[in-house]
Write an enzyme that holds these catalytic residues in place. Sequence first.
Site, PDB file in Angstrom:
ATOM      1  N   ALA A 155       0.588  -0.663  -0.150  1.00  0.00           N
ATOM      2  CA  ALA A 155       0.045  -0.367  -0.213  1.00  0.00           C
ATOM      3  C   ALA A 155       0.907   1.582   0.618  1.00  0.00           C
ATOM      4  O   ALA A 155       1.503   1.283  -1.021  1.00  0.00           O
ATOM      5  CB  ALA A 155      -1.073  -0.279   1.288  1.00  0.00           C
ATOM      6  N   CYS A 156       0.701   2.284   0.599  1.00  0.00           N
ATOM      7  CA  CYS A 156       0.833   3.771   1.080  1.00  0.00           C
ATOM      8  C   CYS A 156       2.486   3.745   1.279  1.00  0.00           C
ATOM      9  O   CYS A 156       3.865   4.545   1.000  1.00  0.00           O
ATOM     10  CB  CYS A 156       0.839   4.479   1.800  1.00  0.00           C
ATOM     11  SG  CYS A 156      -0.941   4.935   1.150  1.00  0.00           S
ATOM     12  N   SER A 157       2.689   1.708   1.858  1.00  0.00           N
ATOM     13  CA  SER A 157       4.718   1.936   2.316  1.00  0.00           C
ATOM     14  C   SER A 157       5.109   1.160   0.851  1.00  0.00           C
ATOM     15  O   SER A 157       6.456   0.963   1.659  1.00  0.00           O
ATOM     16  CB  SER A 157       4.447   1.270   3.740  1.00  0.00           C
ATOM     17  OG  SER A 157       4.197   1.917   3.979  1.00  0.00           O
TER      18      SER A 157
END
Length: 372
Positions: A155-157
């Site tokens: 995801a966002c990481s």
Amino acid sequence: MYQPAITGHGVFTPSQSISNDELVVAFNAYADRWNAAHQAEIDAGEAEAIGHSSSEFIFNASGIERRYVMNKSGVLDPDRMHPQLPARADDTPGIMAEMGVDAANKALEMAGLSGGDIDLVICAASNHERAYPAIAIEIQNLLGAGGFAFDMNVACSSATFGIQAAADMVRSGSVRRALVICPEICSGHLEWRDRDCHFIFGDVATAVVIQRDEEATGPHFTIQATSCATKFSNNIRNNHGFLRNAHDQMEDRRDMQFMQNGRRVFKEVLPMVSTHILTHLADTGWEASDLRRLWLHQANKTMNDFIGKKVLGRVPEEGEQPNILQDYANTSSAGSIIAFSQNSEDMQPGDRGVICSFGAGYSVGSVLVERA
């Protein structure tokens, strides 16, 4: 063992953008049409009317003023409210590969390299346009790179996790030069008809070149340490996947797009991220006062302001914690890399900073870098 370094970075920015005002006009038109069509249910208390959005509400909630998208007309069509991206033939580049190659070429040019010099490509993104073949392998082919390639999703990481994977392989000697590419077409998994989140995301692609420090030919950043952590949570979730069409009843489920319990995310993620960064600094023998810059995930300005204050022990000064939210909105894994790419040229030899991303999972990754 070799010292890995970031020697090039690049950003692909779509040509089309949507201002808050434009988005609000489209959303409110959709809301009015939906309310009119369901007036009987609303009057009977069986359904809730959709409230209007406003530019003030969006900015106060997020700090976002506009966002770039790959298709503007579809998003702003009140009868559609999602991008119109025609299917491409199998023998033509996919949209993520097209975006990723543009960013990659910019990063390669900065590093003084060509695609053939690369022996690892990681496509790290929050959503991928297909299950297989890997987008990374398609990009590898389009660039004429060697070695191997694979997709990654945290995801966002995804960007910082991808950087850690690439840096570890460069450090060990298993690869010589790597590209970590984050093509984020977030407009495709956002529910533009939901007032609580219709403004959050935008599209973009980023790329970073990671290679041995000793082979760098220009200004660069050595990767001094990386750290990643995950903790399972359902508070940010997207159930869309290859099983979507397995059951007809799944077609209209709201949770097949981006879902978020924003208040719980704020409460639970912020302590996790600030503690993660401070622990990483301590484990590396760095102090918060050593940091000249924090390039944080670009999800929400209030969240970033909170993290910056917790890490530094004071309110960040102008330029210490750059935000690009106002122009790009949330671009998932790409946000911290955009902030880094646009706000690192002024760093002097010996200056230190942290690239940090966080999001669904929960996940958090940090990369400690020093200007060489």
